[in-house]
Enzyme design. Structure first.
Site, PDB file in Angstrom:
ATOM      1  N   VAL A   1       0.826  -1.208   0.000  1.00  0.00           N
ATOM      2  CA  VAL A   1       0.000   0.000   0.000  1.00  0.00           C
ATOM      3  C   VAL A   1       0.859   1.257   0.000  1.00  0.00           C
ATOM      4  CG1 VAL A   1      -2.019  -1.090   1.062  1.00  0.00           C
ATOM      5  CG2 VAL A   1      -0.255  -0.043   2.524  1.00  0.00           C
TER       6      VAL A   1
ATOM      7  N   ASN B   1      -6.587  -1.400   6.697  1.00  0.00           N
ATOM      8  CA  ASN B   1      -6.161  -2.208   7.825  1.00  0.00           C
ATOM      9  C   ASN B   1      -4.676  -2.540   7.793  1.00  0.00           C
ATOM     10  OD1 ASN B   1      -6.511  -4.336  10.037  1.00  0.00           O
ATOM     11  ND2 ASN B   1      -5.839  -5.598   8.294  1.00  0.00           N
TER      12      ASN B   1
ATOM     13  N   SER C   1      -5.293   2.456  16.434  1.00  0.00           N
ATOM     14  CA  SER C   1      -4.897   1.726  17.641  1.00  0.00           C
ATOM     15  C   SER C   1      -5.054   2.641  18.836  1.00  0.00           C
ATOM     16  CB  SER C   1      -3.433   1.280  17.525  1.00  0.00           C
ATOM     17  OG  SER C   1      -2.946   0.795  18.763  1.00  0.00           O
TER      18      SER C   1
ATOM     19  N   TYR D   1       4.982   3.665  15.680  1.00  0.00           N
ATOM     20  CA  TYR D   1       3.643   3.106  15.506  1.00  0.00           C
ATOM     21  C   TYR D   1       2.578   4.063  16.046  1.00  0.00           C
ATOM     22  CZ  TYR D   1      -0.110  -0.394  15.696  1.00  0.00           C
ATOM     23  OH  TYR D   1      -1.289  -1.086  15.531  1.00  0.00           O
TER      24      TYR D   1
ATOM     25  N   ALA E   1       2.845   7.280  16.554  1.00  0.00           N
ATOM     26  CA  ALA E   1       2.826   8.489  15.732  1.00  0.00           C
ATOM     27  C   ALA E   1       2.069   8.252  14.432  1.00  0.00           C
ATOM     28  CB  ALA E   1       4.251   8.952  15.443  1.00  0.00           C
ATOM     29  N   SER E   2       2.301   7.101  13.814  1.00  0.00           N
ATOM     30  CA  SER E   2       1.631   6.810  12.540  1.00  0.00           C
ATOM     31  C   SER E   2       0.125   6.670  12.731  1.00  0.00           C
ATOM     32  CB  SER E   2       2.202   5.536  11.908  1.00  0.00           C
ATOM     33  OG  SER E   2       1.854   4.371  12.643  1.00  0.00           O
ATOM     34  N   LYS E   3      -0.297   6.014  13.794  1.00  0.00           N
ATOM     35  CA  LYS E   3      -1.729   5.829  14.027  1.00  0.00           C
ATOM     36  C   LYS E   3      -2.394   7.134  14.464  1.00  0.00           C
ATOM     37  CE  LYS E   3      -1.939   1.448  13.014  1.00  0.00           C
ATOM     38  NZ  LYS E   3      -2.666   0.982  11.817  1.00  0.00           N
TER      39      LYS E   3
ATOM     40  N   ILE F   1      -5.367  -7.157  20.603  1.00  0.00           N
ATOM     41  CA  ILE F   1      -6.213  -8.133  19.923  1.00  0.00           C
ATOM     42  C   ILE F   1      -5.435  -9.432  19.712  1.00  0.00           C
ATOM     43  CG2 ILE F   1      -7.675  -8.542  17.899  1.00  0.00           C
ATOM     44  CD1 ILE F   1      -8.554  -6.205  19.733  1.00  0.00           C
TER      45      ILE F   1
END
Length: 248
Positions: A65, A91, A143, A156, A158-160, A189
């Site tokens: 992606v 996702n 998240s 992670y 920062a990206s979310k 999860i």
């Protein structure tokens, strides 16, 4: 939900965990699903066989992606073959955890390119098709790390967090085109990503989770289906936490 019968759904990160559960959830509702995956051919073939055995309609595309040209070709091909694009579920994601001061440039880019740039690429390429057909729905999987910040997951989180901001921006900009954009923020999860964490980190997370357990991929898929359906027609730019009552 009858709302998904013959609807065209694109799911990224489609062959495992939340993505796989989401594919199966929409297939069970009679949707036609196009799944994007990065490199796990065996998992893709197994999922294809499972969907075929259940009489579903599932197309797979292999690529990243983070590659804008690949994403553009996928969206073009789905629209050409199926005539529309009703729902996009962003996702696909990856982790490469580290504390902020020790994060390498490679770690930053590896995670941000998939989690944030990949989401941007997919949204940018699907929105013109949705706008031309009178609407659609985008659900971005983020998240609780993007909401609260997790010190060991600097890139992670920062990206979310960036995707949460993007979701609000796109929701405001394209509501007039009939396009809903929302995000869903899972807690811990029961997927491969959770079990890549150490037992100590998983236990620490669960100690601060009211439900005291891991969530299931199917529970997240159910919430994604809700956000993609007419049941959430008055929900826009929202981040829905499905985290078992995560407390910090």
């Amino acid at each position: 939900m009858a709302a998904f019968c013959n609807k065209v759904i694109v799911v990224t990160g489609a062959t495992r965990g939340i993505g796989k559960a989401t594919v199966l959830r929409f297939i069970a509702e009679g949707a036609i699903v196009a799944g994007i995956y990065l490199n796990n051919d065996e998992a893709a073939h197994q999922l294809q066989a499972q969907v075929n055995a259940e009489g579903g309609n599932f197309i797979v595309y292999k690529g990243s992606v983070a590659d804008r040209l690949f994403v553009a070709e996928v969206m073009k091909d789905v629209n050409r073959r199926l005539g529309r694009l009703d729902v996009l579920v962003n996702n696909a994601g990856r982790t490469n955890d580290q504390m902020a001061l020790f994060m390498t440039e490679e770690q930053w880019h590896g995670v941000l390119d998939v989690n944030f740039v990949g989401t941007c690429n997919c949204a940018q390429e699907v929105i013109p098709y949705m706008a031309s057909q009178g609407g659609g729905s985008i659900v971005n999987v983020v998240s609780v790390s993007g909401l609260h910040g997790r010190e060991g997951q600097t890139n992670y989180a920062a990206s979310k967090g960036a995707v949460i901001g993007l979701s609000k921006l796109l929701a405001r900009r394209y509501a007039s085109d009939g396009i809903q954009v929302n995000a869903i923020a899972p807690g811990l999860i029961d997927t491969d990503m959770a079990f890549a964490l150490s037992e100590e980190r998983r236990s620490g997370f669960l100690r601060h989770t009211a439900a005291g357990r891991l969530g299931s991929a199917e529970e997240i898929a159910n919430a994604i289906a809700y956000l993609a359906s007419p049941l959430s027609a008055y929900t826009s730019g929202h981040t829905l936490k499905i985290d078992g009552g995560f407390l910090q």
